[in-house]
Write a protein that holds these residues in place. Structure first.
Motif, PDB file in Angstrom:
ATOM      1  N   ALA A  54      -4.639   7.316   2.609  1.00 37.54           N
ATOM      2  CA  ALA A  54      -4.962   5.978   3.097  1.00 37.54           C
ATOM      3  C   ALA A  54      -6.238   5.450   2.456  1.00 37.54           C
ATOM      4  CB  ALA A  54      -5.109   6.000   4.622  1.00 37.54           C
ATOM      5  N   GLU A  55      -7.209   6.310   2.202  1.00 38.16           N
ATOM      6  CA  GLU A  55      -8.459   5.874   1.585  1.00 38.16           C
ATOM      7  C   GLU A  55      -8.301   5.614   0.087  1.00 38.16           C
ATOM      8  OE1 GLU A  55     -10.988   5.020   3.286  1.00 38.16           O
ATOM      9  OE2 GLU A  55     -10.105   5.729   5.159  1.00 38.16           O
ATOM     10  N   LEU A  56      -7.404   6.358  -0.572  1.00 40.79           N
ATOM     11  CA  LEU A  56      -7.237   6.229  -2.019  1.00 40.79           C
ATOM     12  C   LEU A  56      -6.160   5.240  -2.414  1.00 40.79           C
ATOM     13  CD1 LEU A  56      -7.485  10.032  -2.936  1.00 40.79           C
ATOM     14  CD2 LEU A  56      -9.243   8.286  -3.237  1.00 40.79           C
ATOM     15  N   GLY A  57      -5.228   4.956  -1.505  1.00 49.98           N
ATOM     16  CA  GLY A  57      -4.177   3.999  -1.808  1.00 49.98           C
ATOM     17  C   GLY A  57      -2.924   4.658  -2.359  1.00 49.98           C
ATOM     18  N   TRP A  58      -1.905   3.843  -2.560  1.00 43.61           N
ATOM     19  CA  TRP A  58      -0.600   4.365  -2.952  1.00 43.61           C
ATOM     20  C   TRP A  58      -0.575   4.953  -4.364  1.00 43.61           C
ATOM     21  CZ3 TRP A  58       2.750   6.160   0.019  1.00 43.61           C
ATOM     22  CH2 TRP A  58       3.069   5.572   1.238  1.00 43.61           C
ATOM     23  N   ILE A  59      -1.494   4.546  -5.217  1.00 43.81           N
ATOM     24  CA  ILE A  59      -1.544   5.113  -6.569  1.00 43.81           C
ATOM     25  C   ILE A  59      -2.533   6.272  -6.621  1.00 43.81           C
ATOM     26  CG2 ILE A  59      -2.133   4.668  -8.979  1.00 43.81           C
ATOM     27  CD1 ILE A  59      -1.160   1.822  -8.626  1.00 43.81           C
ATOM     28  N   GLY A  60      -3.745   6.032  -6.146  1.00 42.80           N
ATOM     29  CA  GLY A  60      -4.787   7.043  -6.217  1.00 42.80           C
ATOM     30  C   GLY A  60      -4.505   8.284  -5.390  1.00 42.80           C
ATOM     31  N   GLY A  61      -3.899   8.117  -4.196  1.00 41.14           N
ATOM     32  CA  GLY A  61      -3.634   9.261  -3.326  1.00 41.14           C
ATOM     33  C   GLY A  61      -2.684  10.272  -3.933  1.00 41.14           C
ATOM     34  N   PRO A  62      -1.449   9.893  -4.249  1.00 37.60           N
ATOM     35  CA  PRO A  62      -0.522  10.836  -4.879  1.00 37.60           C
ATOM     36  C   PRO A  62      -1.040  11.375  -6.216  1.00 37.60           C
ATOM     37  CG  PRO A  62       0.673   8.942  -4.020  1.00 37.60           C
ATOM     38  CD  PRO A  62      -0.777   8.617  -3.898  1.00 37.60           C
ATOM     39  N   ALA A  63      -1.700  10.501  -7.003  1.00 35.22           N
ATOM     40  CA  ALA A  63      -2.223  10.955  -8.297  1.00 35.22           C
ATOM     41  C   ALA A  63      -3.276  12.044  -8.115  1.00 35.22           C
ATOM     42  CB  ALA A  63      -2.813   9.768  -9.060  1.00 35.22           C
ATOM     43  N   GLY A 218       0.531   0.285   4.366  1.00 36.25           N
ATOM     44  CA  GLY A 218      -0.338   0.699   3.278  1.00 36.25           C
ATOM     45  C   GLY A 218      -0.401  -0.287   2.133  1.00 36.25           C
ATOM     46  N   SER A 219      -1.310  -0.003   1.191  1.00 37.69           N
ATOM     47  CA  SER A 219      -1.500  -0.868   0.032  1.00 37.69           C
ATOM     48  C   SER A 219      -1.929  -0.031  -1.164  1.00 37.69           C
ATOM     49  CB  SER A 219      -2.557  -1.934   0.328  1.00 37.69           C
ATOM     50  OG  SER A 219      -3.821  -1.325   0.541  1.00 37.69           O
ATOM     51  N   VAL A 220      -1.958  -0.653  -2.316  1.00 43.83           N
ATOM     52  CA  VAL A 220      -2.352   0.048  -3.543  1.00 43.83           C
ATOM     53  C   VAL A 220      -3.827   0.426  -3.507  1.00 43.83           C
ATOM     54  CG1 VAL A 220      -2.582  -0.173  -6.044  1.00 43.83           C
ATOM     55  CG2 VAL A 220      -0.538  -1.050  -4.907  1.00 43.83           C
ATOM     56  N   ARG A 221      -4.660  -0.428  -2.935  1.00 40.31           N
ATOM     57  CA  ARG A 221      -6.108  -0.185  -2.914  1.00 40.31           C
ATOM     58  C   ARG A 221      -6.542   0.735  -1.790  1.00 40.31           C
ATOM     59  NH1 ARG A 221      -9.096  -5.952  -4.264  1.00 40.31           N
ATOM     60  NH2 ARG A 221      -8.189  -6.261  -6.348  1.00 40.31           N
ATOM     61  N   GLY A 222      -5.710   0.970  -0.825  1.00 38.73           N
ATOM     62  CA  GLY A 222      -6.085   1.804   0.299  1.00 38.73           C
ATOM     63  C   GLY A 222      -6.761   1.025   1.411  1.00 38.73           C
ATOM     64  N   SER A 223      -7.277   1.744   2.378  1.00 43.84           N
ATOM     65  CA  SER A 223      -7.891   1.105   3.548  1.00 43.84           C
ATOM     66  C   SER A 223      -9.171   0.377   3.158  1.00 43.84           C
ATOM     67  CB  SER A 223      -8.219   2.160   4.612  1.00 43.84           C
ATOM     68  OG  SER A 223      -7.050   2.854   4.998  1.00 43.84           O
ATOM     69  N   PRO A 224      -9.408  -0.797   3.728  1.00 46.25           N
ATOM     70  CA  PRO A 224     -10.647  -1.539   3.431  1.00 46.25           C
ATOM     71  C   PRO A 224     -11.853  -0.878   4.083  1.00 46.25           C
ATOM     72  CG  PRO A 224      -9.407  -2.670   5.141  1.00 46.25           C
ATOM     73  CD  PRO A 224      -8.537  -1.535   4.685  1.00 46.25           C
ATOM     74  N   ALA A 225     -13.032  -1.155   3.553  1.00 46.97           N
ATOM     75  CA  ALA A 225     -14.278  -0.635   4.111  1.00 46.97           C
ATOM     76  C   ALA A 225     -15.264  -1.785   4.303  1.00 46.97           C
ATOM     77  CB  ALA A 225     -14.867   0.431   3.191  1.00 46.97           C
TER      78      ALA A 225
END
Length: 337
Positions: A54-63, A218-225
Motif C-alpha cells: 500500500a505504501e509503495l503502490g501497485w508497481i513499486g510493491g510487487p517490484a 489502491g493506486s500506482v503511487r500508493g497511499s498518500p502521506a
C-alpha cells in the motif's frame, strides 16, 4: 596443516572444524532443507506485506518483493558455494556456520565486524518474534471480545502483553532442550505447515473482501502521506518490512550442514533455496497484492492482528494461533544462527 590468511588472521585448524563431522549423520534431503528454509523465511511479516504494498503502490510493491527475492536467491547461491573450504592436505573442510565461513575466507577482523551485524540481526529477530507472538495472543482475546460485545467495544488487553512475552520465553527454554538442530525436522515441518495455513487464511479473507467490495482498491503511487518527507519515511519502512521477510542467509550454512552427500550439498541447497524462495515469493505477492486490493489506502499494518477482519472470528483466531505455533518453532533455527 594450519591455514593462515595473513599475519593478522587467526590460525584455523581443519581438525577442529572437521570434528563436527563425527557428531551426527547427515541425512537431510531436498525436502527437509525446503522445510527448514520456509520455517526460517515465512514469518508473521508476510501479513504486513499488504501495508508495504500500500505504501509503495501497485508497481513499486510487487517490484520490491521480486527484487528482494532475487537478491536473497543470489546470496543463497553464493553462500552455499562457501560450505566446503578446499585444503590440499586435509581435504575439504565443512563450514557449518556463517561465522566460520567469514573467519576462514576473510579473516578474524572481518568475522568480528560481520559478527556484530549478525548478532544485531538475531537480536532483532528475537525481539520481533517475541512481540508478534504476544500480539497474536492478545489479538485472539480481542477477537473473542469483539465477537461477544461488538466491534465498537473497548477490548485492549494491552496490560497482558508482558505476561505473554514471558510465556513465550518460558516455552523457548523447554524447546531449546532439543538435542541439536539436526533433530528438529518435525519442528520445522509443523512450523512450515502453520505458516502456510495462516498465510492462506489471510489471503482467502482478503480475496473475500475484494469480492464483497466488488472493486480493486489502491493506486500506482500508493497511499498518500501528509508531506513528501513523511512519504519517504513510509517508503523506507515498507522496504524494510519486505527485506525483513527474506531473512535466512544467516542460517543457510547450518541448514546445508544437515544435507547428506551425494549429491553435493551445494547442489541440493541451491535447488532447495530456489524452490523455497519461489514458494515464499508467490505467497508474498498474493498476500501483499490481495491485501492492498481489499483495503486500499486503509490497509492495516497486519491483516490479522490489525483487525482488517473481524469475522468469521473463529477463522481469525485460528490464523493467529497458527502464527503463534509457527513463531514458537521458527525461533529455534534462528537461535543457532
Amino acid at each position: 596443516m594450519d591455514i593462515k590468511e595473513d599475519d593478522e588472521s587467526p590460525v584455523v585448524r581443519p581438525t577442529e572444524l572437521q570434528l563436527h563431522d563425527s557428531v551426527y549423520a547427515r541425512t537431510g534431503t531436498l525436502w527437509t532443507a525446503v522445510a527448514h528454509i520456509i520455517t526460517g523465511v515465512i514469518g508473521a511479516g508476510v501479513l504486513s506485506l499488504a501495508w508495504a504494498t500500500a505504501e509503495l503502490g501497485w508497481i513499486g510493491g510487487p517490484a520490491a518483493i521480486i527484487a528482494f527475492a532475487g537478491v536473497t536467491l543470489l546470496s543463497a547461491f553464493l553462500l552455499s558455494d562457501c560450505y566446503l573450504f578446499p585444503d590440499a592436505d586435509n581435504g575439504p573442510i565443512r563450514l557449518n556456520s556463517y561465522s566460520q565461513a567469514v573467519k576462514v575466507y576473510l579473516g578474524k577482523k572481518n568475522q568480528i565486524v560481520c559478527g556484530v551485524f549478525v548478532y544485531i540481526g538475531l537480536i532483532g529477530v528475537g525481539i520481533a518474534y517475541t512481540i508478534v507472538t504476544a500480539t497474536c495472543i492478545r489479538a485472539i482475546l480481542r477477537s473473542n471480545c469483539y465477537h461477544r460485545k461488538g466491534h465498537n467495544a473497548t477490548c485492549s488487553y494491552g496490560d497482558k502483553n508482558n505476561y505473554f512475552m514471558l510465556l513465550f520465553g518460558v516455552i523457548q527454554i523447554f524447546l531449546s532442550q532439543t538435542p541439536n538442530f539436526h533433530n528438529m525436522l518435525w519442528l520445522s515441518v509443523v512450523a512450515a505447515i502453520m505458516s502456510f495455513v495462516y498465510a492462506s487464511i489471510g489471503l482467502g479473507l482478503a480475496f473475500g473482501q475484494i469480492l464483497e467490495n466488488r472493486q480493486i482498491e489502491g493506486s500506482v503511487r500508493g497511499s498518500p502521506a501528509e508531506n513528501r518527507g513523511a512519504k519517504v519515511w513510509l517508503v523506507f519502512q515498507a522496504l524494510g518490512n519486505i527485506a525483513f521477510s527474506y531473512p535466512y542467509s544467516i542460517i543457510l550454512l547450518e541448514i546445508q550442514d544437515t544435507l547428506r552427500s551425494p549429491p553435493a550439498e551445494k547442489q541440493t541447497m541451491k535447488k532447495a533455496s530456489t524452490a523455497a524462495v519461489f514458494i515464499t515469493t508467490f505467497f508474498y505477492l498474493c498476500c501483499g497484492c490481495f491485501g492492498y486490493a481489499a483495503f486500499g489506502d486503509s490497509t492495516p499494518g497486519n491483516l490479522l492482528t490489525g483487525f482488517g477482519f473481524y469475522d468469521p472470528f473463529w477463522l481469525v483466531d485460528l490464523a493467529n494461533a497458527c502464527i503463534v505455533l509457527h513463531l514458537l518453532g521458527a525461533y529455534q533455527p534462528w537461535k543457532i544462527g
